[in-house]
Structure formats: structure tokens, C-alpha cells
Design an enzyme around this catalytic site. Structure first.
Site, PDB file in Angstrom:
ATOM      1  N   ASP A 112       0.838  -1.202   0.000  1.00 21.74           N
ATOM      2  CA  ASP A 112       0.000   0.000   0.000  1.00 21.74           C
ATOM      3  C   ASP A 112       0.872   1.251   0.000  1.00 21.74           C
ATOM      4  O   ASP A 112       1.985   1.223  -0.536  1.00 21.74           O
ATOM      5  CB  ASP A 112      -0.930  -0.054   1.234  1.00 21.74           C
ATOM      6  CG  ASP A 112      -2.295   0.536   0.958  1.00 21.74           C
ATOM      7  OD1 ASP A 112      -2.376   1.754   0.754  1.00 21.74           O
ATOM      8  OD2 ASP A 112      -3.279  -0.226   0.937  1.00 21.74           O
ATOM      9  N   HIS A 149      -3.843   5.996   3.376  1.00 28.93           N
ATOM     10  CA  HIS A 149      -4.567   4.803   2.923  1.00 28.93           C
ATOM     11  C   HIS A 149      -4.007   3.525   3.555  1.00 28.93           C
ATOM     12  O   HIS A 149      -4.750   2.721   4.127  1.00 28.93           O
ATOM     13  CB  HIS A 149      -4.490   4.744   1.395  1.00 28.93           C
ATOM     14  CG  HIS A 149      -5.360   3.717   0.743  1.00 28.93           C
ATOM     15  ND1 HIS A 149      -4.946   2.418   0.530  1.00 28.93           N
ATOM     16  CD2 HIS A 149      -6.616   3.801   0.257  1.00 28.93           C
ATOM     17  CE1 HIS A 149      -5.914   1.738  -0.073  1.00 28.93           C
ATOM     18  NE2 HIS A 149      -6.947   2.561  -0.254  1.00 28.93           N
ATOM     19  N   ASN A 197      -5.954  -2.350  23.042  1.00 30.19           N
ATOM     20  CA  ASN A 197      -5.511  -1.581  24.207  1.00 30.19           C
ATOM     21  C   ASN A 197      -6.699  -0.752  24.671  1.00 30.19           C
ATOM     22  O   ASN A 197      -7.836  -1.074  24.324  1.00 30.19           O
ATOM     23  CB  ASN A 197      -4.293  -0.727  23.823  1.00 30.19           C
ATOM     24  CG  ASN A 197      -4.515   0.018  22.514  1.00 30.19           C
ATOM     25  OD1 ASN A 197      -5.656   0.195  22.082  1.00 30.19           O
ATOM     26  ND2 ASN A 197      -3.452   0.444  21.878  1.00 30.19           N
ATOM     27  N   ASN A 230     -13.484  -0.393  -7.087  1.00 29.74           N
ATOM     28  CA  ASN A 230     -14.599   0.513  -6.793  1.00 29.74           C
ATOM     29  C   ASN A 230     -15.251   1.008  -8.074  1.00 29.74           C
ATOM     30  O   ASN A 230     -15.693   2.142  -8.168  1.00 29.74           O
ATOM     31  CB  ASN A 230     -14.101   1.701  -5.961  1.00 29.74           C
ATOM     32  CG  ASN A 230     -13.490   1.261  -4.652  1.00 29.74           C
ATOM     33  OD1 ASN A 230     -13.869   0.221  -4.096  1.00 29.74           O
ATOM     34  ND2 ASN A 230     -12.549   2.036  -4.149  1.00 29.74           N
ATOM     35  N   SER A 275     -11.139  -1.273  -0.708  1.00 27.39           N
ATOM     36  CA  SER A 275      -9.853  -1.220   0.005  1.00 27.39           C
ATOM     37  C   SER A 275     -10.026  -1.487   1.492  1.00 27.39           C
ATOM     38  O   SER A 275      -9.110  -1.968   2.152  1.00 27.39           O
ATOM     39  CB  SER A 275      -9.212   0.158  -0.152  1.00 27.39           C
ATOM     40  OG  SER A 275      -8.649   0.310  -1.427  1.00 27.39           O
TER      41      SER A 275
HETATM   42 CA   LIG Z   1      -6.827  -0.050  20.066  1.00 28.22          CA
END
Ligand SMILES: [Ca+2]
Ligand SMILES: [Ca+2]
Length: 378
Positions: free
Chosen positions: A129, A165, A178, A256, A323
Site C-alpha cells: 500500500d 490509505h 488496548n 470501486n 480497500s
Molecule cells: Ca486499540
């Protein structure tokens, strides 16, 4: 409750005195909690002069001349104009900034799989990417390596993502579990930033081929390609076939280019190749996103509308696109690979196909919605 009632009666009494005949019409709801700071020591006599009773004082602090108390609107207004009062603020509410779970994670049964102790641990996922912001608070511990196909200074660092992106795609696969930000589908998987698109989000088949080659050479289990082009290339197909034969599971955005009615064959490359899984995008109601490409190559569906994930500089944002769907499938594949490490890439792929939830027209949805728990339980 006792204090509330006493305030109520005090107020009724006060208003009855101030406005005979009107007292009972006054609502007690205009009593609110305030923080009041004095100029100089706390002056309880001043509070009393405004009708504040001892029981209206909830707490008096030690290190600053501040009291937490309940006041009527009238008392608050009066005190706020008094020169002995430095600040008078309504007590504002606060809550922990916890982690939010993007809707796509439970939608692909990621949450159930996490509860069973599977989270992608030890599975290597290359994100081909625009790079991954490795300093992101919700990604950094999972980003284990990277590579850029670019030589120029602006694009040679795989951990610099000028587009956002790649960082967003990476978060959907493996944002950290977390107490902040978001949560990835396989939140303990190892992420590799393979920068094959520049900071504008552009690249070429030559770069994708180099990213695939790097992924094979560096032992990646899964390659996510939230990218593609409309041009067929036999050489790019050869690269995809080679990686697939080497045991790498290749997942790509279908594209897309879909039409509103959802007809036509407009899946992009490399998703269209047999050796690559083409992923279509659906919304929270399991409806195909109107932009999601269609055609016989569509293999499986995943969430791709209003997907909340990580963006550079500790940011978070919701994006739409196939994506965003592709990394959901990459994440589910990582969960399956951790749990069933004896399976080959071909077997994992077949398992995702056979356990997907059928959503209808195959050229729009392929086998349907990818389901992590059903794949693991199979
Ligand atoms: Ca997190
Ligand atoms: Ca394909």
C-alpha cells in the site's frame, strides 16, 4: 436523594418568599452542580448569604480555594457576579476515552474468535500500500518490518504514509487491543509495511510485482492488496501465481468500479486473477456498496462502508471502499491461520469460501460474507 429533596424544599421555600404564590410552579431541575473558585480563601459566609446551605456543599478541596456544590440558576448567577468569586463553572461530565470496536470486527465474527483466545498471533501480513505510519499509537507494536519500492526521498520510507490509505488498511487488519483507538480483526498479527504506492496513492504493476517478490522472499503468510488497475498483465499474473504457489495467501480489493444496479464485469487486477482472492464491499445491512465492482471474479464479501480505522499522526477516520473490505478478509485469514496452522493457503481460502454467509447474487457477493468463527469451527 435526600440532598436533592432538601434542595427542592429549600428552593420552594426561597421562591415562596421571593415570589409569593409562584413558589410551587418552580421546578427543582434548575439545581445543578458547580465548581466555584474563590479569590482568596473559601468564604462560607458569602455562600450562606446567597442561601447556600452546608448540605449543598458536596466537597471542599484542600490545595485550591475551590468548592464543589449545588446551586440554583439564580444562586449561580449571583455568585458569578461577586468579586470574591474567581471562577464559577458548571461541573462538566467526563468519561474514559476507551477503545471503540469498528462495526466490521464483530460483523465478520472477529469478536467471537477473540473471546476464544485467537487474535492472529504469529501470522505475518504484508500490507502492499502507501506505507504504514509505524509511530501510530494503535499500530506501532504490531509493525514488524517494511520495504519501499521507491528510491526518492519522499517515498523511500515505508513507515511514512503521506496518503493515509495504507495506515487505515493496516488498522483494520491489526490495530492493537488496548484502551484507545480502534481494534483490528487480527489485533495481534505482525504487520509489514510494503510501500508500493507513493504518497499520492499511485504506483505501477512493476512496483506491485516488487512488493509481491519481497513478500515471498520474506516469508509473508498473507498479502493484502487494497489496490489495483484496470489493465490486464500476464507478467503481474505470473507474479501472483508464483506467490500463491509459494504458499502466500493473496487478498485484494475487487475495485470501486461497480455500477448502481450491480451489473457488468469490472473487477480490477490483480484481484481478477485466479490466484488472488477478490473482495467485494458491503454495508452494515449486508447490502453491496454501490461502488463495489462486480463480475464472475468476485469471491467473497466484507465490510467496506463507514469503516473506522487508524490514520497517520495518531488519527482515526472512517473510509469507504473495497480497500477497506479486503483487510477484513486478510484479518480473518490471519485468525484462521493462527488457529489452524497446519492448513495451506489454498485450504484456508477454501475454508473461507465454504463458511461464508451467502448474501445472494454471486457476481456481486461471491460466496458471501466472510465469517471467522464459522471457519475456525469447521
Ligand atoms: Ca486499540
Ligand atoms: Ca480472483
Amino acid at each position: 436523594m435526600k440532598r436533592f429533596l432538601s434542595v427542592f424544599f429549600t428552593l420552594v421555600l426561597l421562591f415562596s418568599l421571593a415570589f409569593p404564590g409562584a413558589g410551587l410552579a418552580q421546578s427543582p431541575l434548575n439545581v445543578k452542580e458547580y465548581l466555584v473558585q474563590f479569590n482568596g480563601p473559601v468564604d462560607k459566609g458569602l455562600l450562606k448569604a446567597f442561601g447556600v446551605k452546608d448540605q449543598d456543599i458536596i466537597y471542599q478541596y484542600n490545595l485550591l480555594p475551590v468548592v464543589h456544590l449545588e446551586l440554583s440558576d439564580k444562586q449561580a448567577k449571583g455568585l458569578s457576579n461577586n468579586p470574591h468569586i474567581k471562577y464559577l463553572e458548571e461541573n462538566a461530565s467526563a468519561e474514559a476515552f476507551g477503545q471503540s470496536v469498528p462495526w466490521g470486527v464483530p460483523h465478520v465474527q472477529g469478536t467471537s474468535v477473540h473471546s476464544s483466545g485467537v487474535n492472529g498471533n504469529g501470522v505475518k501480513v504484508a500490507i502492499l500500500d502507501t506505507g504504514i505510519d509505524r509511530s501510530h499509537e494503535d499500530l506501532s507494536v504490531n509493525v514488524k518490518g517494511g520495504f519501499s519500492v521507491f528510491d526518492d526521498a519522499a517515498n523511500s520510507d515505508p513507515y511514512y504514509d503521506g496518503s493515509g490509505h495504507g495506515t487505515h488498511v493496516a488498522g483494520t487488519v491489526a490495530a492493537v487491543n488496548n484502551d484507545l483507538g480502534v481494534l483490528g480483526v487480527a489485533y495481534n498479527a505482525d504487520l509489514y509495511a510494503v510501500k508500493v504506492l507513493n504518497n499520492d496513492g499511485s504506483g505501477s504493476y512493476a512496483g506491485i510485482a516488487r512488493g509481491i517478490e519481497w513478500s515471498v522472499q520474506n516469508g509473508m503468510d498473507i498479502v493484502n492488496m487494497s489496490l489495483g488497475g484496470s489493465t490486464s498483465s500476464q507478467i503481474l499474473e505470473e507474479w501472483s501465481d508464483l506467490a500463491y504457489a509459494e504458499g502466500v495467501l493473496l487478498i485484494a480489493a475487487a475495485g470501486n468500479s461497480g455500477t448502481r444496479p450491480g451489473r457488468g464485469d469490472n473487477v480490477g487486477y490483480p484481484a481478477k486473477y485466479d490466484s488472488v482472492v477478490a473482495v467485494a464491499a458491503i454495508d452494515q445491512n449486508n447490502q453491496r456498496a454501490t461502488f463495489s465492482s462486480t463480475g464472475p471474479a468476485v469471491e467473497i464479501s466484507a465490510p467496506g462502508v463507514s469503516i473506522l480505522s487508524t490514520t497517520p499522526n495518531n488519527g482515526y477516520a472512517s473510509y469507504n471502499g473495497t480497500s477497506m473490505a479486503s483487510p477484513h478478509v486478510a484479518g480473518v485469514a490471519a485468525l484462521v491461520l493462527e488457529n489452524k496452522s497446519h492448513l495451506t493457503n489454498v485450504e484456508v481460502r477454501e475454508l473461507l469460501q465454504t463458511t461464508a454467509q451467502n448474501l445472494g447474487t454471486a457476481t456481486q457477493y461471491g460466496y458471501g460474507l466472510v465469517q471467522a468463527m464459522d471457519a475456525i469451527n469447521q
